[in-house]
Design an enzyme around this catalytic site. Structure first.
Site, short mmCIF file in Angstrom:
data_model
loop_
_atom_site.label_atom_id
_atom_site.label_comp_id
_atom_site.label_asym_id
_atom_site.label_seq_id
_atom_site.Cartn_x
_atom_site.Cartn_y
_atom_site.Cartn_z
N GLU A 52 34.32 -51.72 35.48
CA GLU A 52 34.46 -50.66 35.69
C GLU A 52 35.47 -50.57 36.56
O GLU A 52 34.99 -50.71 38.08
CB GLU A 52 33.67 -50.14 34.90
CG GLU A 52 33.51 -48.05 35.30
CD GLU A 52 31.97 -47.88 35.20
OE1 GLU A 52 31.83 -46.32 34.81
OE2 GLU A 52 31.44 -48.33 35.83
N LYS A 126 36.07 -41.90 29.84
CA LYS A 126 34.46 -41.74 29.00
C LYS A 126 33.96 -40.84 28.92
O LYS A 126 34.62 -39.31 29.66
CB LYS A 126 34.04 -42.27 30.79
CG LYS A 126 32.42 -42.85 30.34
CD LYS A 126 32.33 -43.21 32.20
CE LYS A 126 30.73 -43.16 32.02
NZ LYS A 126 30.72 -44.56 32.86
N CYS A 164 30.57 -48.35 30.14
CA CYS A 164 29.79 -48.09 30.75
C CYS A 164 28.23 -47.13 30.50
O CYS A 164 27.57 -47.56 29.20
CB CYS A 164 29.64 -48.08 32.31
SG CYS A 164 28.04 -48.29 33.66
#
Length: 289
Positions: A52, A126, A164
């Site tokens: 990430e 995300k 994540c």
């Protein structure tokens, strides 16, 4: 005849002191990763993903507007262009996690997907943004994603991305499967004491529930001055039966490589007919606010 795809993950320790200029920080981390990317190319990796926001430290450990200047455009920024060149050189699909600027003050936690001929295929932003102690203050830096759960038809496989904190939400993992993903990459930054007990539970569970492969990437080391904990590495691939195919150590830079047999997806789905037996007409409650 099996459809074997050689896939790779890169986990790495942040490359320099966080007090350096943002330009020095980016250049140091990109240079470190270029060596590992070239190693992957030498070893025949066909699809590769980094951790990430790989161009810097996990700066969300503090709330400081300094880091707003670490953003770059996708696909017109320098890192995406550079990775397009590397992808073409090695005939390698590369998933490139970056801090993206859409417009001044509008920033996303994003991954660009580049095909093996260097073509930019698109990006995933995300969707789930945490605000969690001891130092995951991401709402200060990122808007929630607005591109849904795209799947990218690359030269070698259909690739999805889940970044994540996303991995704690099964809904998006299922949508990636419904959209045709064969391999889902989850670039992460997470520390011992918070999430390690979940690290080898959730993502193999997504792989089983959706019958696809998962590549999970985590950072390594402690990042100063914040020291919110140990980024514990242990990046891995698992298959649609939840079995580990390859796993990195917890304390060092590493290129993880696994041979992914896409035919296993059909084998598993012909036994466990989750897509046949799902009942979306009964799931309306999941969409209630």
């Amino acid at each position: 005849m099996s459809q074997i795809v050689k896939c790779g993950l890169i986990q790495a320790i942040h490359a320099c002191d966080t007090s350096e200029t943002l330009e020095v920080i980016r250049d140091a981390n990109v240079e470190k990763h270029l060596k590992l990317i070239d190693q992957a190319g030498t070893e025949g990796v066909q699809i590769l993903c980094m951790q990430e926001i790989f161009t810097g430290p996990y700066f969300c450990a503090e709330q400081n507007p300094r880091w707003y200047e670490a953003v770059e455009r996708i696909p017109d920024g320098p890192t995406t262009r550079l990775m397009q060149e590397r992808a073409k050189k090695h005939r390698m699909v590369i998933v490139v996690p970056l801090y993206e600027e859409e417009a001044p003050g509008i920033y996303y936690n994003t991954a660009a997907v580049i095909d093996a001929d260097g073509t930019y295929l698109g990006k995933y932003r995300k969707n789930h943004i945490p605000q969690v102690a001891p130092g995951f203050w991401e709402k200060y830096y990122f808007k929630p994603g607005n591109l849904g759960y795209p799947v990218f038809q690359t030269k070698y496989a259909k690739v999805g991305v889940y970044i994540c904190y996303d991995r704690h939400f099964p809904e998006g993992a299922r949508e990636l499967g419904l959209n045709g993903a064969e391999i889902v990459f989850n670039p992460s930054a997470t520390v011992a004491g918070l999430s390690e007990y979940l690290w080898k539970l959730e993502q193999p569970a997504h792989a089983v529930a959706n019958a696809y492969f998962v590549g999970a990437i985590n950072r390594v080391g402690r990042e100063m001055p914040w020291n919110i904990g140990e980024f514990y590495g242990q990046s891995y691939f698992c298959d649609p039966r939840g079995r580990m195919l390859a796993e990195a150590k917890r304390d060092r830079d590493e290129l993880v490589i696994a041979d992914v047999d896409l035919d296993v997806i059909r084998e598993v789905r012909n036994v466990w007919q989750f897509y046949r037996d799902r009942r979306p007409e009964t799931y309306g409650g999941l969409c209630k606010l």
